[in-house]
Motif scaffolding. Structure first.
Motif, short mmCIF file in Angstrom:
data_model
loop_
_atom_site.label_atom_id
_atom_site.label_comp_id
_atom_site.label_asym_id
_atom_site.label_seq_id
_atom_site.Cartn_x
_atom_site.Cartn_y
_atom_site.Cartn_z
N GLU A 1 0.83 -1.21 0.00
CA GLU A 1 0.00 0.00 0.00
C GLU A 1 0.86 1.26 0.00
N LEU A 2 1.96 1.25 0.76
CA LEU A 2 2.85 2.42 0.78
C LEU A 2 3.52 2.63 -0.58
N VAL A 3 3.94 1.55 -1.22
CA VAL A 3 4.54 1.66 -2.56
C VAL A 3 3.49 2.14 -3.56
N ASN A 4 2.29 1.62 -3.47
CA ASN A 4 1.21 2.06 -4.36
C ASN A 4 0.96 3.56 -4.20
N ALA A 5 0.86 4.02 -2.97
CA ALA A 5 0.63 5.45 -2.73
C ALA A 5 1.79 6.29 -3.27
N SER A 6 3.00 5.79 -3.12
CA SER A 6 4.18 6.50 -3.65
C SER A 6 4.12 6.60 -5.16
N ILE A 7 3.78 5.50 -5.81
CA ILE A 7 3.68 5.50 -7.28
C ILE A 7 2.61 6.48 -7.73
N GLU A 8 1.47 6.49 -7.04
CA GLU A 8 0.41 7.43 -7.40
C GLU A 8 0.89 8.87 -7.30
N ARG A 9 1.63 9.19 -6.24
CA ARG A 9 2.13 10.57 -6.07
C ARG A 9 3.11 10.94 -7.17
N VAL A 10 4.04 10.05 -7.47
CA VAL A 10 5.05 10.33 -8.49
C VAL A 10 4.39 10.49 -9.87
N VAL A 11 3.43 9.64 -10.16
CA VAL A 11 2.73 9.74 -11.45
C VAL A 11 1.98 11.06 -11.52
N ASP A 12 1.34 11.47 -10.43
CA ASP A 12 0.61 12.74 -10.43
C ASP A 12 1.54 13.93 -10.68
N ALA B 1 4.55 13.73 -12.29
CA ALA B 1 5.12 13.61 -13.63
C ALA B 1 4.10 13.87 -14.73
N SER B 2 2.85 13.60 -14.45
CA SER B 2 1.82 13.73 -15.48
C SER B 2 0.56 14.37 -14.88
N PRO B 3 0.61 15.69 -14.63
CA PRO B 3 -0.56 16.34 -14.02
C PRO B 3 -1.80 16.31 -14.91
N ASP B 4 -1.60 16.30 -16.22
CA ASP B 4 -2.72 16.16 -17.15
C ASP B 4 -2.93 14.67 -17.42
N PHE B 5 -4.14 14.33 -17.88
CA PHE B 5 -4.43 12.92 -18.14
C PHE B 5 -3.50 12.39 -19.23
N HIS B 6 -2.97 11.22 -18.95
CA HIS B 6 -2.18 10.49 -19.94
C HIS B 6 -2.48 9.01 -19.75
N GLU B 7 -2.70 8.32 -20.83
CA GLU B 7 -3.06 6.90 -20.75
C GLU B 7 -2.01 6.08 -20.01
N LEU B 8 -0.74 6.33 -20.25
CA LEU B 8 0.31 5.57 -19.57
C LEU B 8 0.34 5.87 -18.07
#
Length: 121
Positions: free
Chosen positions: A65-76, A78-85
């Motif tokens: 869960e901690l890794v998942n939350a970290s990935i979500e934050r980093v993706v947000d 890196a990609s503030p606008d919607f991107h399929e990847l």
């Protein structure tokens, strides 16, 4: 080795866990489930090996869960606008949580059902 930096890292890690408890609903759900499982384990009388397995499963869920939350934050970031990847990355991380959660339930049932069966019947 700089012991001050070493011990400071525990402070940062603790802040991360506290942040997850405060901000991540799924982390809180898993925390509650972990407490329930630990109470059931106390009431059931598990062997040492079964306790080890239960503790590893519970802590592993927290880690995922901690890794998942970290990935979500980093993706947000890196990609503030919607991107399929970006969506796929977040879905994959959430999928890892789901797979591990299913695994923990299956293993928990393998451990607990025979013990409960013996108590009930």
């Amino acid at each position: 080795m700089n012991f001050r930096k070493f011990f400071k890292s525990f402070s940062y890690a603790s802040k991360g866990v506290i942040h997850a408890i405060k901000s991540e609903q799924n982390f809180r759900v898993h925390l509650l489930a972990g407490v329930v499982v630990l109470l059931a384990a106390l009431a059931t009388g598990l062997s040492k090996l079964e306790w080890i397995i239960i503790v590893i499963l519970i802590c592993g869920m927290f880690v995922i869960e901690l890794v998942n939350a970290s990935i979500e934050r980093v993706v947000d970031i890196a990609s503030p606008d919607f991107h399929e990847l970006a969506r796929q990355a977040k879905d994959l991380a959430a999928g890892a949580c789901l797979v591990y959660a299913i695994c923990t339930v299956i293993v928990g049932l393998i451990i607990f059902i025979p013990k409960w069966w013996g108590i009930l019947y």
